[in-house]
Design an enzyme around this catalytic site. Structure first.
Site, PDB file in Angstrom:
ATOM      1  N   LYS A 147      55.558  74.794  20.362  1.00 33.33           N
ATOM      2  CA  LYS A 147      54.229  75.410  20.565  1.00 33.33           C
ATOM      3  C   LYS A 147      53.363  74.551  21.493  1.00 33.33           C
ATOM      4  O   LYS A 147      52.624  75.078  22.318  1.00 33.33           O
ATOM      5  CB  LYS A 147      53.523  75.614  19.213  1.00 33.33           C
ATOM      6  CG  LYS A 147      54.118  76.797  18.454  1.00 33.33           C
ATOM      7  CD  LYS A 147      53.516  77.024  17.086  1.00 33.33           C
ATOM      8  CE  LYS A 147      54.254  78.176  16.404  1.00 33.33           C
ATOM      9  NZ  LYS A 147      53.998  78.319  14.988  1.00 33.33           N
ATOM     10  N   PRO A 154      46.040  89.095  21.716  1.00 34.33           N
ATOM     11  CA  PRO A 154      45.959  87.997  22.684  1.00 34.33           C
ATOM     12  C   PRO A 154      46.184  86.659  21.983  1.00 34.33           C
ATOM     13  O   PRO A 154      45.823  86.512  20.811  1.00 34.33           O
ATOM     14  CB  PRO A 154      44.517  88.096  23.208  1.00 34.33           C
ATOM     15  CG  PRO A 154      43.772  88.886  22.200  1.00 34.33           C
ATOM     16  CD  PRO A 154      44.766  89.787  21.524  1.00 34.33           C
ATOM     17  N   ASP A 155      46.779  85.707  22.678  1.00 32.47           N
ATOM     18  CA  ASP A 155      46.933  84.358  22.122  1.00 32.47           C
ATOM     19  C   ASP A 155      45.694  83.551  22.539  1.00 32.47           C
ATOM     20  O   ASP A 155      45.555  83.161  23.702  1.00 32.47           O
ATOM     21  CB  ASP A 155      48.223  83.703  22.636  1.00 32.47           C
ATOM     22  CG  ASP A 155      48.505  82.412  21.909  1.00 32.47           C
ATOM     23  OD1 ASP A 155      47.564  81.595  21.756  1.00 32.47           O
ATOM     24  OD2 ASP A 155      49.647  82.211  21.444  1.00 32.47           O
ATOM     25  N   ILE A 156      44.808  83.332  21.587  1.00 30.66           N
ATOM     26  CA  ILE A 156      43.512  82.696  21.893  1.00 30.66           C
ATOM     27  C   ILE A 156      43.718  81.268  22.391  1.00 30.66           C
ATOM     28  O   ILE A 156      43.139  80.854  23.404  1.00 30.66           O
ATOM     29  CB  ILE A 156      42.614  82.700  20.627  1.00 30.66           C
ATOM     30  CG1 ILE A 156      42.431  84.138  20.125  1.00 30.66           C
ATOM     31  CG2 ILE A 156      41.276  82.048  20.914  1.00 30.66           C
ATOM     32  CD1 ILE A 156      41.866  84.253  18.723  1.00 30.66           C
ATOM     33  N   PHE A 195      47.035  74.292  15.992  1.00 34.26           N
ATOM     34  CA  PHE A 195      47.705  74.037  14.725  1.00 34.26           C
ATOM     35  C   PHE A 195      49.053  74.753  14.753  1.00 34.26           C
ATOM     36  O   PHE A 195      49.210  75.757  15.460  1.00 34.26           O
ATOM     37  CB  PHE A 195      46.865  74.559  13.548  1.00 34.26           C
ATOM     38  CG  PHE A 195      45.969  73.502  12.959  1.00 34.26           C
ATOM     39  CD1 PHE A 195      44.950  72.956  13.718  1.00 34.26           C
ATOM     40  CD2 PHE A 195      46.151  73.060  11.649  1.00 34.26           C
ATOM     41  CE1 PHE A 195      44.124  71.969  13.187  1.00 34.26           C
ATOM     42  CE2 PHE A 195      45.336  72.072  11.105  1.00 34.26           C
ATOM     43  CZ  PHE A 195      44.319  71.527  11.879  1.00 34.26           C
ATOM     44  N   ASN A 234      46.156  87.514   6.210  1.00 32.46           N
ATOM     45  CA  ASN A 234      47.020  86.469   5.642  1.00 32.46           C
ATOM     46  C   ASN A 234      46.196  85.628   4.672  1.00 32.46           C
ATOM     47  O   ASN A 234      45.030  85.921   4.427  1.00 32.46           O
ATOM     48  CB  ASN A 234      47.620  85.609   6.760  1.00 32.46           C
ATOM     49  CG  ASN A 234      46.528  84.950   7.591  1.00 32.46           C
ATOM     50  OD1 ASN A 234      45.780  84.114   7.105  1.00 32.46           O
ATOM     51  ND2 ASN A 234      46.409  85.372   8.853  1.00 32.46           N
ATOM     52  N   LYS A 281      52.339  76.660  24.745  1.00 35.37           N
ATOM     53  CA  LYS A 281      50.919  77.022  24.870  1.00 35.37           C
ATOM     54  C   LYS A 281      50.174  76.051  25.788  1.00 35.37           C
ATOM     55  O   LYS A 281      48.971  76.198  26.004  1.00 35.37           O
ATOM     56  CB  LYS A 281      50.275  77.077  23.483  1.00 35.37           C
ATOM     57  CG  LYS A 281      50.946  78.141  22.581  1.00 35.37           C
ATOM     58  CD  LYS A 281      50.193  78.372  21.281  1.00 35.37           C
ATOM     59  CE  LYS A 281      50.963  79.297  20.350  1.00 35.37           C
ATOM     60  NZ  LYS A 281      50.145  80.331  19.726  1.00 35.37           N
TER      61      LYS A 281
HETATM   62  O1  PMT Z   1      42.547  78.166   5.895  1.00 29.94           O
HETATM   63  P1  PMT Z   1      43.288  77.345   4.868  1.00 29.94           P
HETATM   64  O2  PMT Z   1      43.591  78.112   3.589  1.00 29.94           O
HETATM   65  O3  PMT Z   1      42.610  76.019   4.608  1.00 29.94           O
HETATM   66  O4  PMT Z   1      44.740  77.004   5.500  1.00 29.94           O
HETATM   67  C1  PMT Z   1      44.822  76.186   6.617  1.00 29.94           C
HETATM   68  C2  PMT Z   1      45.916  76.691   7.581  1.00 29.94           C
HETATM   69  C3  PMT Z   1      47.271  76.563   6.932  1.00 29.94           C
HETATM   70  C4  PMT Z   1      45.654  78.135   8.005  1.00 29.94           C
HETATM   71  C5  PMT Z   1      45.811  75.778   8.872  1.00 29.94           C
HETATM   72  O5  PMT Z   1      46.057  74.452   8.497  1.00 29.94           O
HETATM   73  C6  PMT Z   1      46.803  76.209   9.947  1.00 29.94           C
HETATM   74  O6  PMT Z   1      47.962  75.868   9.952  1.00 29.94           O
HETATM   75  N1  PMT Z   1      46.310  77.016  10.931  1.00 29.94           N
HETATM   76  C7  PMT Z   1      47.121  77.652  11.957  1.00 29.94           C
HETATM   77  C8  PMT Z   1      47.756  78.896  11.389  1.00 29.94           C
HETATM   78  C9  PMT Z   1      48.628  79.630  12.404  1.00 29.94           C
HETATM   79  O7  PMT Z   1      48.397  80.779  12.659  1.00 29.94           O
HETATM   80  O8  PMT Z   1      49.568  78.916  12.966  1.00 29.94           O
HETATM   81  P2  PMT Z   1      50.626  79.484  14.059  1.00 29.94           P
HETATM   82  O9  PMT Z   1      51.702  78.459  14.061  1.00 29.94           O
HETATM   83  O10 PMT Z   1      50.982  80.890  13.746  1.00 29.94           O
HETATM   84  O11 PMT Z   1      49.789  79.480  15.394  1.00 29.94           O
HETATM   85  C10 PMT Z   1      49.823  78.367  16.317  1.00 29.94           C
HETATM   86  C11 PMT Z   1      48.461  78.174  16.941  1.00 29.94           C
HETATM   87  O12 PMT Z   1      48.144  79.274  17.794  1.00 29.94           O
HETATM   88  C12 PMT Z   1      47.298  78.059  15.970  1.00 29.94           C
HETATM   89  O13 PMT Z   1      46.405  77.076  16.483  1.00 29.94           O
HETATM   90  C13 PMT Z   1      46.635  79.435  16.010  1.00 29.94           C
HETATM   91  O14 PMT Z   1      45.223  79.347  15.758  1.00 29.94           O
HETATM   92  C14 PMT Z   1      46.890  79.835  17.460  1.00 29.94           C
HETATM   93  N2  PMT Z   1      47.011  81.288  17.691  1.00 29.94           N
HETATM   94  C15 PMT Z   1      48.031  82.009  17.145  1.00 29.94           C
HETATM   95  C16 PMT Z   1      48.158  83.333  17.428  1.00 29.94           C
HETATM   96  C17 PMT Z   1      47.208  83.965  18.275  1.00 29.94           C
HETATM   97  N3  PMT Z   1      47.286  85.258  18.564  1.00 29.94           N
HETATM   98  N4  PMT Z   1      46.188  83.231  18.779  1.00 29.94           N
HETATM   99  C18 PMT Z   1      46.069  81.923  18.513  1.00 29.94           C
HETATM  100  O15 PMT Z   1      45.134  81.270  18.976  1.00 29.94           O
END
Ligand code: PMT
Length: 408
Positions: free
Chosen positions: A337, A305-307, A323, A210, A341
């Site tokens: 979320k 896996p969801d870290i 995030f 991504n 989570k």
């Molecule tokens: O890197 P940049 O270009 O500066 O952009 C920053 C950003 C937009 C990436 C950042 O600000 C951001 O939003 N990061 C989270 C991106 C994301 O994957 O969001 P999500 O809504 O899909 O996931 C929710 C949370 O679960 C996140 O904390 C993610 O790290 C975590 N996650 C998701 C899936 C997974 N399998 N494991 C995880 O830990």
């Protein structure tokens, strides 16, 4: 050596003989890693030329408040927003008086009034002027308003007198400026942070990824380090250099990120998941480059896996911050979320249409079970510091002083 990597320092030069030291100050700020822009008052240009300051700072010098050309480039409000710190060195008695009065009658005083950044002054003047009750009253006023005072030193002065009023040396100013960024709010804590995208290989040359650049996560790692934490950054593939004094572990896939996080999380008091982790990976990875065959092709994917959730589920879970990257209904999706989570705090941002991913600026909605607050649009480096401040406050509120005994 003091570190100011990537910090934006606006160096103000007011009129006084110590202005000759400003060139050295600009050079040493840059040596420490800062990006430096210079504003000179008209009186300052009588002591040192704008050309000298341009050469040492690497940028044109800003001088006039109502300058059409300068305003078309970086206008005074933009300059005020750009700065992480405004350092006025030398600060003359006249400049201190104008700062105390909140005057906005030249560029430097206006920018000091218009900024949210910390303003620091390095006074330089004749010892009698320094001791004068009017100067001391002005100093007390600006101190009360949050301005930091660097110096002055005592010693022999350009006018032949001896006493307080000598501007500090450039190296001392750099050390004091760097100290402004070390809040100590996370002193002694261990923090694990994820950043960047993940790369889910399909074959030796292709994969699913991504647009995350890592800028947000790396800025948070640097801000946590500056706040006194020992930081481990687990990063997916990015083009960014490892942040200074941060242990950076490079990984490719979500599974590798998961494993690296769990190898280090047992010592951590705080976890921040900033990475854009792929939710799915190809069910099969081809050992050879996949050849083009039919007109269409189906890819079978399986869940990663969801870290974040796995860290929050640990028996001795750290304070866990996630995030949420959303294109719509930011608060609603983020709250979901936060609950699903089972984390302590979620930082929600809009993505898409040049927002969030790759951008230099960002804004965040911080949601926990008690509060919701907005951190407005600003450079990711500044936003990261504001976020770290919020996390430190919540962490202290939750654990107080007990935490070091609990988790050490
Ligand atoms: O890197 P940049 O270009 O500066 O952009 C920053 C950003 C937009 C990436 C950042 O600000 C951001 O939003 N990061 C989270 C991106 C994301 O994957 O969001 P999500 O809504 O899909 O996931 C929710 C949370 O679960 C996140 O904390 C993610 O790290 C975590 N996650 C998701 C899936 C997974 N399998 N494991 C995880 O830990």
């Amino acid at each position: 050596m003091a570190r100011l990597t990537n910090k934006h320092i606006l160096l103000g030069v007011s009129g006084g003989i110590a202005a000759y030291k400003s060139a050295d100050t600009a050079r040493r700020l840059r040596d420490a890693g800062a990006e430096v822009r210079v504003i000179m008052t008209r009186a300052a240009t009588e002591f040192i030329t704008p050309l000298t300051m341009q050469a040492v700072s690497g940028h044109p010098v800003y001088q006039e408040l109502l300058d059409t050309n300068a305003e078309a480039g970086m206008g005074h409000i933009e300059l005020a927003r750009w700065a992480d710190v405004i350092l006025v060195a030398p600060a003359s008695a006249n400049f201190l008086a104008r700062l105390a009065q909140g005057r906005a009658d030249d560029l430097l005083s206006t920018v000091c009034l218009a900024t949210e950044a910390t303003v620091a002054v390095a006074p330089a003047m004749n010892q009698q002027m320094w001791s004068n009750a009017a100067t001391q009253t002005n100093l007390a006023t600006i101190k009360k308003n949050g301005v930091k005072i660097f110096g002055p030193a005592e010693g022999s002065q350009a006018c032949g007198e001896v006493g307080p009023g000598r501007m500090l040396e450039a190296t001392e100013l750099v050390t004091l400026t760097a100290a402004l960024f070390s809040s100590g709010e996370l002193d002694g804590l261990h923090i694990v942070i994820t950043a960047g995208p993940t790369w889910e290989a399909l074959d030796p040359v292709r994969g699913i990824t991504n647009r995350s650049s890592g800028k947000m996560g790396y800025a948070i790692a640097a801000a946590a380090m500056e706040a006194g934490a020992r930081v481990i950054l687990v990063s997916g593939p990015t083009a960014l250099a490892d942040p200074e004094r941060v242990q950076t572990i490079r990984v490719q896939s979500a599974q590798e990120m998961h494993d690296a996080v769990h190898a280090h999380i047992h010592n951590a008091q705080i976890f921040i998941g900033v990475a854009a982790v792929a939710d799915y990976r190809p069910a099969q990875v081809s050992a050879e480059k996949i050849k083009k065959q039919n007109a269409d092709m189906a890819l079978k994917l399986m869940r990663n896996p969801d870290i974040l959730a796995s860290v929050a589920a640990l028996a001795a879970a750290p304070y866990t911050v996630g995030f949420a990257a959303e294109t719509n209904a930011l608060e609603e999706h983020a709250r979901r979320k936060l609950e699903s989570k089972k984390i302590d705090l979620i930082a929600a941002n809009y993505v898409g249409d040049d927002q969030g991913f790759e951008a230099e600026e960002n804004s965040l909605l911080l949601i926990d079970r008690e509060n919701i607050i907005k951190l407005p649009t600003q450079a990711k480096t500044k936003l990261a510091r504001a976020l770290i401040q919020q996390i430190a406050q919540r962490y202290r509120a939750k654990y107080g002083a007990k935490i070091h005994r609990l988790r050490s």
